[in-house]
Write a protein that holds these residues in place. Structure first.
Motif, PDB file in Angstrom:
ATOM      1  N   TRP A   1      34.209   7.900 -32.008  1.00 18.87           N
ATOM      2  CA  TRP A   1      34.601   7.807 -30.681  1.00 18.87           C
ATOM      3  C   TRP A   1      33.207   7.902 -29.760  1.00 18.87           C
ATOM      4  O   TRP A   1      33.026   7.891 -28.709  1.00 18.87           O
ATOM      5  CB  TRP A   1      35.278   9.268 -30.288  1.00 18.87           C
ATOM      6  CG  TRP A   1      36.590   9.104 -30.766  1.00 18.87           C
ATOM      7  CD1 TRP A   1      37.095   9.908 -31.937  1.00 18.87           C
ATOM      8  CD2 TRP A   1      37.757   8.553 -30.657  1.00 18.87           C
ATOM      9  NE1 TRP A   1      38.015   9.624 -32.319  1.00 18.87           N
ATOM     10  CE2 TRP A   1      38.784   8.588 -31.381  1.00 18.87           C
ATOM     11  CE3 TRP A   1      37.973   7.546 -29.483  1.00 18.87           C
ATOM     12  CZ2 TRP A   1      39.901   8.224 -31.517  1.00 18.87           C
ATOM     13  CZ3 TRP A   1      39.153   6.660 -29.782  1.00 18.87           C
ATOM     14  CH2 TRP A   1      40.166   7.071 -30.528  1.00 18.87           C
TER      15      TRP A   1
ATOM     16  N   TYR B   1      47.481   9.391 -35.523  1.00 19.20           N
ATOM     17  CA  TYR B   1      47.317   9.712 -36.916  1.00 19.20           C
ATOM     18  C   TYR B   1      48.142  11.128 -37.118  1.00 19.20           C
ATOM     19  O   TYR B   1      48.715  11.523 -38.204  1.00 19.20           O
ATOM     20  CB  TYR B   1      45.845  10.191 -37.160  1.00 19.20           C
ATOM     21  CG  TYR B   1      45.155  11.161 -36.378  1.00 19.20           C
ATOM     22  CD1 TYR B   1      45.232  12.480 -36.876  1.00 19.20           C
ATOM     23  CD2 TYR B   1      44.587  10.851 -35.092  1.00 19.20           C
ATOM     24  CE1 TYR B   1      44.730  13.352 -36.123  1.00 19.20           C
ATOM     25  CE2 TYR B   1      43.944  11.881 -34.576  1.00 19.20           C
ATOM     26  CZ  TYR B   1      44.178  13.165 -34.956  1.00 19.20           C
ATOM     27  OH  TYR B   1      43.414  14.037 -33.991  1.00 19.20           O
TER      28      TYR B   1
ATOM     29  N   SER C   1      38.056  16.434 -23.154  1.00 19.90           N
ATOM     30  CA  SER C   1      39.649  16.362 -22.683  1.00 19.90           C
ATOM     31  C   SER C   1      40.195  17.559 -21.920  1.00 19.90           C
ATOM     32  O   SER C   1      39.985  18.525 -22.688  1.00 19.90           O
ATOM     33  CB  SER C   1      40.440  15.724 -23.868  1.00 19.90           C
ATOM     34  OG  SER C   1      41.887  16.238 -23.565  1.00 19.90           O
TER      35      SER C   1
ATOM     36  N   TYR D   1      36.206  15.313 -38.840  1.00 16.60           N
ATOM     37  CA  TYR D   1      37.816  14.568 -38.920  1.00 16.60           C
ATOM     38  C   TYR D   1      37.816  13.980 -37.743  1.00 16.60           C
ATOM     39  O   TYR D   1      38.789  14.212 -36.865  1.00 16.60           O
ATOM     40  CB  TYR D   1      38.889  15.234 -39.405  1.00 16.60           C
ATOM     41  CG  TYR D   1      38.465  16.155 -40.551  1.00 16.60           C
ATOM     42  CD1 TYR D   1      38.475  15.400 -41.994  1.00 16.60           C
ATOM     43  CD2 TYR D   1      38.373  17.623 -40.698  1.00 16.60           C
ATOM     44  CE1 TYR D   1      38.064  16.221 -43.095  1.00 16.60           C
ATOM     45  CE2 TYR D   1      38.123  18.240 -42.013  1.00 16.60           C
ATOM     46  CZ  TYR D   1      38.105  17.484 -43.088  1.00 16.60           C
ATOM     47  OH  TYR D   1      37.777  17.885 -44.177  1.00 16.60           O
ATOM     48  N   GLY D   2      37.106  12.605 -37.380  1.00 15.56           N
ATOM     49  CA  GLY D   2      37.817  11.716 -36.284  1.00 15.56           C
ATOM     50  C   GLY D   2      36.641  11.963 -35.149  1.00 15.56           C
ATOM     51  O   GLY D   2      37.349  11.963 -34.124  1.00 15.56           O
TER      52      GLY D   2
ATOM     53  N   SER E   1      33.373  19.411 -21.699  1.00 17.02           N
ATOM     54  CA  SER E   1      32.051  18.380 -21.590  1.00 17.02           C
ATOM     55  C   SER E   1      32.120  17.229 -22.219  1.00 17.02           C
ATOM     56  O   SER E   1      32.651  17.322 -23.399  1.00 17.02           O
ATOM     57  CB  SER E   1      30.991  19.348 -21.654  1.00 17.02           C
ATOM     58  OG  SER E   1      29.811  18.418 -21.588  1.00 17.02           O
ATOM     59  N   ASN E   2      31.764  16.112 -21.898  1.00 21.14           N
ATOM     60  CA  ASN E   2      31.259  15.126 -22.983  1.00 21.14           C
ATOM     61  C   ASN E   2      30.294  15.404 -23.716  1.00 21.14           C
ATOM     62  O   ASN E   2      29.317  16.311 -23.200  1.00 21.14           O
ATOM     63  CB  ASN E   2      30.665  13.907 -21.916  1.00 21.14           C
ATOM     64  CG  ASN E   2      30.928  12.584 -22.925  1.00 21.14           C
ATOM     65  OD1 ASN E   2      30.224  12.680 -23.837  1.00 21.14           O
ATOM     66  ND2 ASN E   2      31.422  11.589 -22.175  1.00 21.14           N
TER      67      ASN E   2
ATOM     68  N   MET F   1      34.274   5.420 -22.574  1.00 21.53           N
ATOM     69  CA  MET F   1      34.534   6.736 -22.786  1.00 21.53           C
ATOM     70  C   MET F   1      35.495   7.120 -21.841  1.00 21.53           C
ATOM     71  O   MET F   1      36.487   7.961 -21.831  1.00 21.53           O
ATOM     72  CB  MET F   1      33.153   7.356 -22.666  1.00 21.53           C
ATOM     73  CG  MET F   1      32.482   7.301 -24.116  1.00 21.53           C
ATOM     74  SD  MET F   1      31.360   8.498 -24.233  1.00 21.53           S
ATOM     75  CE  MET F   1      29.894   7.932 -23.185  1.00 21.53           C
TER      76      MET F   1
ATOM     77  N   ASP G   1      40.571  24.338 -35.212  1.00 20.93           N
ATOM     78  CA  ASP G   1      39.584  24.567 -36.372  1.00 20.93           C
ATOM     79  C   ASP G   1      38.752  25.531 -35.654  1.00 20.93           C
ATOM     80  O   ASP G   1      37.848  26.388 -36.343  1.00 20.93           O
ATOM     81  CB  ASP G   1      38.851  23.414 -36.584  1.00 20.93           C
ATOM     82  CG  ASP G   1      39.516  22.181 -37.486  1.00 20.93           C
ATOM     83  OD1 ASP G   1      40.785  22.717 -37.826  1.00 20.93           O
ATOM     84  OD2 ASP G   1      39.127  21.297 -37.757  1.00 20.93           O
TER      85      ASP G   1
ATOM     86  N   HIS H   1      38.887  19.148 -29.936  1.00 24.31           N
ATOM     87  CA  HIS H   1      40.337  18.902 -29.650  1.00 24.31           C
ATOM     88  C   HIS H   1      40.873  20.036 -29.048  1.00 24.31           C
ATOM     89  O   HIS H   1      40.056  20.604 -28.220  1.00 24.31           O
ATOM     90  CB  HIS H   1      41.096  18.508 -31.012  1.00 24.31           C
ATOM     91  CG  HIS H   1      42.165  17.572 -30.888  1.00 24.31           C
ATOM     92  ND1 HIS H   1      42.298  16.784 -29.607  1.00 24.31           N
ATOM     93  CD2 HIS H   1      43.367  17.140 -31.470  1.00 24.31           C
ATOM     94  CE1 HIS H   1      43.463  16.086 -29.516  1.00 24.31           C
ATOM     95  NE2 HIS H   1      44.150  16.378 -30.651  1.00 24.31           N
TER      96      HIS H   1
ATOM     97  N   TRP I   1      42.716  10.633 -24.855  1.00 16.48           N
ATOM     98  CA  TRP I   1      42.820  11.822 -25.430  1.00 16.48           C
ATOM     99  C   TRP I   1      43.731  12.971 -24.617  1.00 16.48           C
ATOM    100  O   TRP I   1      44.437  13.868 -25.147  1.00 16.48           O
ATOM    101  CB  TRP I   1      41.601  12.270 -25.856  1.00 16.48           C
ATOM    102  CG  TRP I   1      40.927  11.813 -27.043  1.00 16.48           C
ATOM    103  CD1 TRP I   1      40.087  10.642 -27.407  1.00 16.48           C
ATOM    104  CD2 TRP I   1      41.584  12.053 -28.350  1.00 16.48           C
ATOM    105  NE1 TRP I   1      39.953  10.317 -28.460  1.00 16.48           N
ATOM    106  CE2 TRP I   1      40.797  11.184 -29.386  1.00 16.48           C
ATOM    107  CE3 TRP I   1      42.504  12.926 -28.841  1.00 16.48           C
ATOM    108  CZ2 TRP I   1      41.068  11.015 -30.588  1.00 16.48           C
ATOM    109  CZ3 TRP I   1      42.816  12.657 -30.154  1.00 16.48           C
ATOM    110  CH2 TRP I   1      42.232  12.023 -31.019  1.00 16.48           C
TER     111      TRP I   1
HETATM  112  C1  LIG Z   1      40.317  13.157 -33.732  1.00 13.80           C
HETATM  113  S1  LIG Z   1      40.046  14.241 -32.594  1.00 13.80           S
HETATM  114  C2  LIG Z   1      39.023  15.570 -33.586  1.00 13.80           C
HETATM  115  C3  LIG Z   1      39.914  16.362 -34.212  1.00 13.80           C
HETATM  116  C4  LIG Z   1      39.642  17.423 -34.863  1.00 13.80           C
HETATM  117  N1  LIG Z   1      38.702  17.317 -36.059  1.00 13.80           N
HETATM  118  C5  LIG Z   1      40.678  18.294 -34.932  1.00 13.80           C
HETATM  119  O1  LIG Z   1      41.583  18.095 -36.217  1.00 13.80           O
HETATM  120  O2  LIG Z   1      41.094  19.085 -34.288  1.00 13.80           O
HETATM  121  C6  LIG Z   1      38.560  13.666 -31.583  1.00 13.80           C
HETATM  122  C7  LIG Z   1      38.235  14.488 -30.127  1.00 13.80           C
HETATM  123  O3  LIG Z   1      36.996  14.288 -29.666  1.00 13.80           O
HETATM  124  C8  LIG Z   1      37.088  14.135 -28.512  1.00 13.80           C
HETATM  125  N2  LIG Z   1      36.185  13.211 -27.760  1.00 13.80           N
HETATM  126  C9  LIG Z   1      35.933  12.029 -27.782  1.00 13.80           C
HETATM  127  N3  LIG Z   1      34.964  11.658 -27.261  1.00 13.80           N
HETATM  128  C10 LIG Z   1      34.184  12.489 -26.902  1.00 13.80           C
HETATM  129  C11 LIG Z   1      33.074  12.923 -25.952  1.00 13.80           C
HETATM  130  N4  LIG Z   1      32.271  11.544 -25.794  1.00 13.80           N
HETATM  131  N5  LIG Z   1      32.684  14.109 -25.614  1.00 13.80           N
HETATM  132  C12 LIG Z   1      33.523  14.819 -26.056  1.00 13.80           C
HETATM  133  N6  LIG Z   1      34.656  15.029 -26.703  1.00 13.80           N
HETATM  134  C13 LIG Z   1      34.960  13.685 -27.064  1.00 13.80           C
HETATM  135  C14 LIG Z   1      38.430  13.787 -28.000  1.00 13.80           C
HETATM  136  O4  LIG Z   1      39.018  14.139 -26.850  1.00 13.80           O
HETATM  137  C15 LIG Z   1      39.543  14.590 -29.352  1.00 13.80           C
HETATM  138  O5  LIG Z   1      39.718  15.713 -29.124  1.00 13.80           O
END
Ligand SMILES: C[S@@+](CC[C@H](N)C(=O)[O-])C[C@H]1O[C@@H](n2cnc3c(N)ncnc32)[C@H](O)[C@@H]1O
Length: 279
Positions: free
Chosen positions: A132, A195, A84, A127-128, A107-108, A9, A67, A63, A16
């Motif tokens: 992670w 993407y 991030s 969406y994504g 926050s995580n 992570m 949204d 992100h 990210w």
């Molecule tokens: C693909 S993006 C999400 C996209 C979102 N649906 C959009 O279109 O705006 C994935 C997000 O998950 C966050 N992320 C990944 N692992 C995470 C974690 N353990 N805790 C919090 N955020 C996390 C990343 O920083 C990133 O902003």
């Protein structure tokens, strides 16, 4: 949580933080259009979540907040969460610039119960997101923790079947396991970009985890939520495979191809789940 997951992570956090400003400049996210009033939500989630006016909504992995703020424009009282710092800084500056009432928490996902006291009518992620996350039962526990009794959890995300393919192959070639192997899958930068901008220069590796459909549903059920609806869709939110073509509705679909049965709708690329927390 296992040390390897925590390390993975940390790798993803750098990834990210690199992607956030790239995405904010991308046509995919079209920040100028958003500033002019465009909603970034797709009809699937707007219809399935239902009316949010006056409701409190927690958006996990938001992100840089487009949204989240689109839900605010529909009347929700929103809180977006992401690990991030560059994404959250961007989200806060956009909401201040546009005068959109939104709270953004750095926050995580796994640490959130330690830094946020509220409970919500809706918990949303999209969406994504799940790719992670190393530990779905722990994630679903966080979702349940933040839901009020009677509250709704909604996820629309990449279908686990869609995650097994080599996305850069011109055909259909398996690359990743469908089932979670308990260790992160590491992708080094390969010149593909992201993407949201396939031409971007991305220098950081990423770590992801595959989660089977039974793992996803099992984690939600195991957290005490009641699944109300599960759907699968034959299109993707981005170009998940090189061969995909974008329709006028914005979704990416498989074309007719010799490796596929005739009639292009042969595989699921997205799924959605709506679940509720019993009163
Ligand atoms: C693909 S993006 C999400 C996209 C979102 N649906 C959009 O279109 O705006 C994935 C997000 O998950 C966050 N992320 C990944 N692992 C995470 C974690 N353990 N805790 C919090 N955020 C996390 C990343 O920083 C990133 O902003």
């Amino acid at each position: 949580m296992r040390q390897t997951d925590a390390e993975a992570m940390r790798v993803n956090l750098d990834h990210w933080n690199e992607l956030a400003p790239i995405h904010a400049r991308s046509d995919f996210y079209d920040v100028d259009g958003f500033k002019s009033g465009r909603s970034t939500l797709m009809p699937i989630e707007v219809e399935e979540v239902g009316g949010v006016a006056g409701k409190s909504l927690l958006h996990l992995q938001c992100h840089f907040g487009l949204d989240t703020m689109s839900w605010a424009r529909l009347g929700a009282r929103v809180t977006g969460v992401d690990f991030s710092d560059r994404a959250i800084t961007l989200a806060r500056s956009l909401s201040a610039e546009l005068g959109i009432d939104a709270r953004f928490v750095l926050s995580n996902v796994y640490d959130l119960p330690g830094s946020l006291d509220d409970r919500f009518d809706v918990v949303f992620t999209s969406y994504g997101a799940l790719y992670w996350l190393p530990d779905l039962p722990a994630w679903a526990g966080v979702v349940s923790h933040f839901l009020k009794p009677g509250g709704i959890f909604y996820v629309v995300d990449d279908h686990p079947t869609a995650n097994v393919f080599d996305e850069e192959s011109g055909g259909i070639r398996l690359k990743w396991p469908y089932f979670n192997r308990g260790v992160p899958m590491i992708s080094e930068p390969d010149g593909y970009g992201s993407y949201a901008d396939e031409t971007a220069v991305v220098t950081t590796p990423e770590c992801g985890w595959s989660h089977s459909m039974s793992d996803i549903l099992g984690s939600i059920i195991g957290a005490g939520l009641r699944i109300e609806r599960l759907r699968e869709f034959p299109f993707a939110a981005y170009r998940a495979l090189r061969m995909m073509e974008r329709g006028a509705d914005g979704w990416w679909r498989l074309p007719e191809h010799p490796d596929l049965p005739a009639g292009a709708e042969s595989l699921p690329f997205l799924f959605s789940v709506r679940a509720s927390k019993p009163r």
